[in-house]
Design a protein around this motif. Structure first.
Motif, PDB file in Angstrom:
ATOM      1  N   MET A  67     -48.123  -8.443  40.190  1.00  9.55           N
ATOM      2  CA  MET A  67     -48.205  -7.623  38.997  1.00  9.55           C
ATOM      3  C   MET A  67     -46.956  -7.765  38.126  1.00  9.55           C
ATOM      4  O   MET A  67     -47.058  -7.795  36.912  1.00  9.55           O
ATOM      5  N   ILE A  68     -45.794  -7.845  38.789  1.00  5.88           N
ATOM      6  CA  ILE A  68     -44.552  -7.972  38.018  1.00  5.88           C
ATOM      7  C   ILE A  68     -44.489  -9.308  37.291  1.00  5.88           C
ATOM      8  O   ILE A  68     -43.919  -9.396  36.203  1.00  5.88           O
ATOM      9  N   THR A 127     -43.825 -10.123  28.589  1.00  3.32           N
ATOM     10  CA  THR A 127     -42.580  -9.797  27.898  1.00  3.32           C
ATOM     11  C   THR A 127     -41.898 -11.055  27.374  1.00  3.32           C
ATOM     12  O   THR A 127     -41.358 -11.054  26.261  1.00  3.32           O
ATOM     13  N   ALA A 128     -41.911 -12.125  28.154  1.00  2.62           N
ATOM     14  CA  ALA A 128     -41.323 -13.387  27.700  1.00  2.62           C
ATOM     15  C   ALA A 128     -42.057 -13.919  26.476  1.00  2.62           C
ATOM     16  O   ALA A 128     -41.430 -14.446  25.546  1.00  2.62           O
ATOM     17  N   TYR A 153     -35.171 -13.268  32.578  1.00  7.01           N
ATOM     18  CA  TYR A 153     -35.218 -14.460  33.439  1.00  7.01           C
ATOM     19  C   TYR A 153     -34.463 -14.221  34.740  1.00  7.01           C
ATOM     20  O   TYR A 153     -34.887 -14.693  35.792  1.00  7.01           O
ATOM     21  N   GLY A 154     -33.359 -13.476  34.660  1.00  7.87           N
ATOM     22  CA  GLY A 154     -32.628 -13.139  35.875  1.00  7.87           C
ATOM     23  C   GLY A 154     -33.433 -12.258  36.813  1.00  7.87           C
ATOM     24  O   GLY A 154     -33.367 -12.412  38.037  1.00  7.87           O
ATOM     25  N   VAL A 155     -34.199 -11.345  36.251  1.00  2.77           N
ATOM     26  CA  VAL A 155     -35.079 -10.505  37.080  1.00  2.77           C
ATOM     27  C   VAL A 155     -36.164 -11.354  37.715  1.00  2.77           C
ATOM     28  O   VAL A 155     -36.488 -11.195  38.896  1.00  2.77           O
ATOM     29  N   TRP A 156     -36.722 -12.278  36.943  1.00  2.00           N
ATOM     30  CA  TRP A 156     -37.796 -13.122  37.456  1.00  2.00           C
ATOM     31  C   TRP A 156     -37.306 -14.042  38.570  1.00  2.00           C
ATOM     32  O   TRP A 156     -37.970 -14.219  39.578  1.00  2.00           O
TER      33      TRP A 156
END
Length: 89
Positions: free
Chosen positions: A1-2, A9-10, A51-54
């Motif tokens: 889901m994330i 968002t990207a 991108y860091g979260v991904w």
């Protein structure tokens, strides 16, 4: 889901950056171009954090901090150049 939320968002940030590029190219005044450049820096910061979260790593958060500092200094320098004609007094 994330992953779906991150990709959505990207995509939104990519569209926002394209609109910023359009405003930089077609801005009728220099102030419009400065604001579009500053908005693009903010979008890039958000994109790096996303991108860091991904990727799950903290190095992109540090890169976002560096982009924020450079973006602030470049915006101030560009504004001073337009107002006074030189950057350093």
């Amino acid at each position: 889901m994330i992953e779906i939320a991150i990709m959505f968002t990207a995509g939104c940030y990519s569209i926002a950056m394209l609109l910023d590029l359009w405003r930089i190219a077609k801005g009728p005044h220099s102030a419009d171009r400065i604001l579009a450049l500053d908005t693009m820096v903010i979008n890039m910061i958000a994109f790096l954090v996303l991108y860091g979260v991904w990727r799950g790593t903290a190095i992109y958060f540090e890169a976002a901090m560096l982009v924020a500092m450079v973006g602030f200094v470049s915006t101030v320098a560009y504004c001073r150049f337009l107002l006074r004609g030189d950057i350093i007094e």
